[in-house]
Design a protein around this motif. Structure first.
Motif, mmCIF file in Angstrom:
data_model
loop_
_atom_site.group_PDB
_atom_site.id
_atom_site.type_symbol
_atom_site.label_atom_id
_atom_site.label_comp_id
_atom_site.label_asym_id
_atom_site.label_seq_id
_atom_site.Cartn_x
_atom_site.Cartn_y
_atom_site.Cartn_z
ATOM 1 N N ARG A 94 -3.519 -12.830 28.373
ATOM 2 C CA ARG A 94 -2.853 -12.589 26.990
ATOM 3 C C ARG A 94 -2.638 -10.620 26.622
ATOM 4 N NH1 ARG A 94 -5.736 -13.311 22.942
ATOM 5 N NH2 ARG A 94 -7.399 -14.479 24.167
ATOM 6 N N GLU A 95 -2.292 -10.447 25.331
ATOM 7 C CA GLU A 95 -1.955 -8.805 25.150
ATOM 8 C C GLU A 95 -3.442 -8.028 25.682
ATOM 9 O OE1 GLU A 95 0.764 -6.507 23.227
ATOM 10 O OE2 GLU A 95 -0.170 -6.341 25.603
ATOM 11 N N PRO A 96 -4.481 -7.795 25.193
ATOM 12 C CA PRO A 96 -5.263 -6.789 24.926
ATOM 13 C C PRO A 96 -5.500 -6.868 26.889
ATOM 14 C CG PRO A 96 -6.651 -7.453 23.310
ATOM 15 C CD PRO A 96 -5.026 -8.811 24.104
ATOM 16 N N PHE A 97 -5.769 -8.034 27.051
ATOM 17 C CA PHE A 97 -6.059 -7.912 28.658
ATOM 18 C C PHE A 97 -5.719 -7.355 29.987
ATOM 19 C CE2 PHE A 97 -7.943 -10.690 25.980
ATOM 20 C CZ PHE A 97 -8.753 -10.541 25.079
ATOM 21 N N HIS A 126 -11.593 -9.990 33.320
ATOM 22 C CA HIS A 126 -11.927 -9.397 31.945
ATOM 23 C C HIS A 126 -11.734 -10.794 30.736
ATOM 24 C CE1 HIS A 126 -10.667 -5.304 29.081
ATOM 25 N NE2 HIS A 126 -11.981 -6.234 29.019
ATOM 26 N N ASP A 166 -14.596 -12.847 30.203
ATOM 27 C CA ASP A 166 -15.608 -12.284 30.138
ATOM 28 C C ASP A 166 -15.780 -12.416 28.349
ATOM 29 O OD1 ASP A 166 -16.516 -12.754 32.803
ATOM 30 O OD2 ASP A 166 -16.492 -10.541 33.084
ATOM 31 N N THR A 167 -14.540 -11.765 28.576
ATOM 32 C CA THR A 167 -14.321 -11.531 26.448
ATOM 33 C C THR A 167 -14.413 -12.522 25.801
ATOM 34 O OG1 THR A 167 -13.048 -9.316 27.692
ATOM 35 C CG2 THR A 167 -12.887 -10.301 25.123
ATOM 36 N N ALA A 168 -13.812 -13.436 26.349
ATOM 37 C CA ALA A 168 -13.659 -14.902 25.544
ATOM 38 C C ALA A 168 -15.053 -15.680 25.152
ATOM 39 C CB ALA A 168 -13.190 -15.916 25.812
#
Ligand SMILES: [Cu+2]
Lengths: 215, 541
Positions: free
Chosen positions: A10-13, A18, A21-23
């Motif tokens: 999705r968008e910002p990744f 990445h 890990d963010t989720a």
């Protein structure tokens, strides 16, 4: 990057790793919120238990210990199948993952069914504050407080578990549709984290409500 | 000139998609910022109207404008609207939303859909509170103290409580999003200690949002539970403890003060650096003072219960801990002042607000020490002294910071400049109006005027007249930016990408920014506020 991964990104990744890990971090932070959410109730319970040790003990003796203990075992089993599901998808075994997720959700439903059986028993015993509560005990006030917290906390837990069942079922369906594979399974990981958290909460609930009633 | 041409050519986040649908379904953090600005401005006006009615009632010593019951509802709704529907989301959900991705060089926040969802959740909660008002409102004060709120009040406690409960979750969503965004989406080279201080303060704020809000949620849930099922969780006759509610409530509501004021402190750091053309003095200290305020903020809630039957020993501990909060707060004030020293200071509108903040926050903070002292607090508990103290923090601090930030970044958000002279005048009017409103309240409180009363002895009338006159001036000061910023939205002169010649990644992209902020992810090589090292790039030579 495979086609499935590219679709899921999705968008910002910039990379799937990445994004994953963010989720996961997002879910950890959310769990921190949840700890404090339940924490408020645990603190209030602790305060009253300190004020009314005897009355709360009386309350614990009214718990249906058998069902509660079976339910603890049931949830531990679901933790196990959830972990196996994640393990399966990590090794790209979609069918196995799908089945394990379904089993996890089903075990969750078994827990809820048993929980509501318990609620029904309490109802028959007239121990539901606000709806039908009777007590001839001199400790009636504290006993009612105990049951208020019992219903509030296990009820809140049951709501969380219902949401968990919904999430796990959704993950099972998405696995069946081929949305996940060995390289991409972020949503299952995140769901698993949430599921484990809800299970752990039950461990504490069992400890404060049931165990003091052991004879 | 170059930037003007860029605006004309490239579509920006405002023009790339058109139509109401593209706004209501947007996941762009910049558009969500504007959705929030629209919502909280509406609520601010509503809360402001309640405040003006309160001040009008207090113009005379007797209850003549409204009945005492209505008066109770007015101050309750004023508090609830201003705290949960304006101050809590104010800077984080608007400027924070807009700027976090831009300041760290990201395309968006970590969870754009969650970001949009937070706005809808906020609106649902807000509308529920409005529905409560339509059904007659609530008279418990914004603090919901039991057992009044659970047993005796016949007003819309449950509906309003559910509304605040829901609004709380929007705040948690914002907090989760910001924490994860700052951890995971910083551009290469944007290390923690190169981040603008605004981000340190928002990070600290987010931690408070995530860890304090759920406790408020659960406290409200218990009140609602008690009311709906008519059982006693906090009622003494059934063995409950009303003070327990106060503990849970203030475990959120004291840290909530820092949700309101920490973001403003971040804004002030940005503005002071930009208009002194200097790096903020003692960057690391200012950064960690935000963290320290957030952490200490969790340990002081008991200072609201000095007279509620708290043991002397816990009161003593809470008093000492409350004093400790003054240390990081003072570090900030000293370091901002030191930043001004030998800087090339220019007094543009944002700077006026920032300087106003520093002065008013200092007064608010110092009087906070008065009420943190056990003996004095017993004297001034529940008086106008407390009212004046926290309005100096929340209005003199938080709102001044919000307005300063709005003026500072309006050129970035809208792409256009506002009328500078008018804006300076408004800033001065706000400052004067504010002090005239609230300084007399310190005196009133010291003389013994209790809060939440519609009537009072006639000898205090002159102080109330001053305060009401100040509130009227303040209202004018708030209306002016509302009008000229709206005007500037379409008609102001084009701002160009960096009208203040400030450092920071947000000033390196066009105004308004393109939809995805950065065409290629920037690589950060400067520390924050490197005015000395970036002289040529900024055209300051
Ligand atoms: Cu406080």
């Amino acid at each position: 990057m495979s086609k499935a991964e590219a679709l899921a990104l999705r968008e910002p990744f910039s990379t799937p790793q990445h994004q994953r890990d963010t989720a996961m971090l997002g879910m950890w932070v959310f769990i921190a919120t949840e700890v404090l959410f339940f924490g408020g109730l645990f603190v209030a319970f602790a305060v009253y238990r300190m004020y009314y040790t005897q009355g709360f003990l009386e309350g614990s003796r009214g718990m249906t210990l058998v069902i509660g203990t079976i339910n603890s075992a049931v949830l531990i089993a679901s933790t196990f199948t959830m972990s196996l599901a994640i393990h399966a998808i990590q090794h790209n075994k979609q069918l196995r993952c799908y089945l394990l997720l379904l089993i996890t959700a089903l075990i969750g439903l078994v827990f809820l069914a048993l929980k509501f059986t318990e609620y029904f028993i309490h109802y028959q015993e007239h121990k539901v504050p606000g709806i039908w509560f009777e007590s001839h005990d001199p400790q009636a006030g504290p006993e009612q407080l105990f049951y208020i917290f019992y219903f509030a906390m296990t009820g809140l837990h049951a709501i969380h578990l219902s949401i968990g069942c919904g999430l796990v079922t959704t993950m099972a369906v998405r696995t069946a549709l081929g949305r996940f594979n060995g390289n991409y399974h972020t949503a299952i990981d995140v769901t698993g984290l949430y599921w484990h958290f809800v299970d752990i909460i039950w461990g504490f609930l069992y400890a404060i409500f049931y165990i003091p009633g052991f004879r | 000139m170059i930037s003007k041409i860029r605006i004309a050519e490239a579509p920006n986040y405002l023009t790339e998609e058109q139509g109401i649908r593209s706004w209501l379904l947007t996941t762009d953090h910049k558009r969500i910022c504007l959705l929030y600005i629209a919502a909280i401005t509406f609520f601010f006006v509503l809360g402001g109207i309640a405040a003006l009615l309160i001040r009008l009632e207090l113009l005379t010593p007797v209850t003549d404008l409204v009945s005492p019951e209505t008066y109770n509802k007015l101050f309750s709704e004023h508090g609830i609207i201003m705290v949960w529907l304006f101050l809590i989301p104010s800077i984080p959900a608007t400027l924070g939303n807009f700027l976090i991705p831009e300041m760290i060089g990201a395309k968006d926040v970590a969870f754009p859909k969650l970001n949009l969802a937070s706005w809808y959740v906020f609106m649902i909660g807000g509308l529920l509170i409005m529905y409560g008002i339509a059904r007659g409102g609530i008279d418990t004060g914004w603090t919901f103290y039991t057992p009044f709120s659970t047993i005796y009040s016949t007003t819309e406690v449950a509906v309003t409580g559910v509304g605040i409960f829901i609004v709380g979750f929007s705040s948690i969503m914002t907090g989760v999003n910001f924490i994860v965004t700052i951890h995971r989406l910083r551009a290469p080279g944007m290390t923690w200690f190169r981040m603008p201080l605004f981000l340190w303060s928002l990070y600290s704020t987010s931690v408070v949002m995530v860890l304090a809000t759920p406790v408020l949620a659960i406290a409200l849930l218990m009140i609602i539970w008690e009311r709906v099922f008519q059982v006693g969780i906090f009622s003494p006759e059934l063995g409950g403890d009303p003070v327990l509610f106060q503990h849970l409530f203030w475990f959120y509501s004291h840290p909530a003060v820092y949700i309101m004021v920490l973001p403003s402190m971040g804004v002030v750091s940005e503005i002071v650096a930009a208009f002194s053309r200097k790096a903020v003095f003692g960057y690391v200290f200012v950064a960690f003072s935000s963290v320290a305020i957030a952490v200490l903020g969790f340990l002081v809630w008991g200072h609201h219960m000095f007279v509620a039957g708290e043991s002397v020993y816990s009161a003593l501990a809470f008093s000492v801990l409350s004093y400790l909060v003054a240390v990081p707060s003072a570090i900030k004030v000293f370091n901002w002042s030191a930043t001004l020293y030998k800087g090339s200071v220019s007094l543009d509108t944002p700077m006026l607000y920032a300087l106003g903040f520093i002065g008013l926050f200092t007064i608010g903070g110092m009087t906070g020490l008065f009420v943190a002292a056990l003996g004095i607090d017993v004297h001034v508990t529940d008086t106008y002294f407390v009212i004046a103290h926290f309005h100096y923090i929340m209005v003199g601090g938080a709102v001044m910071g919000y307005l300063g930030g709005l003026h500072y970044w309006w050129p970035k958000i809208s792409g256009r400049m506002y009328p500078e002279r008018l804006a300076k005048a408004a800033a001065l009017i706000v400052f004067l109006g504010f002090n005239l409103t609230f300084f007399p309240q310190f005196v009133l409180g010291w003389l013994g005027m209790p809060r939440r009363y519609a009537a009072y002895p006639p000898e205090w009338q002159w102080l109330h007249i001053l305060s009401t006159a100040g509130a009227t001036i303040l209202a004018v000061g708030y209306l002016m930016p509302l009008l000229y910023l709206t005007w500037a939205w379409k008609r102001g002169p084009l701002a160009g990408h960096n009208p203040w010649r400030a450092t920071g990644l947000e000033w390196q992209i066009s105004s308004p920014p393109p939809k995805h902020n950065f065409e290629t992810t920037p690589i950060v090589t400067h520390k924050a506020y490197d005015y000395a090292g970036m002289k040529e790039e900024l055209g300051l030579v």
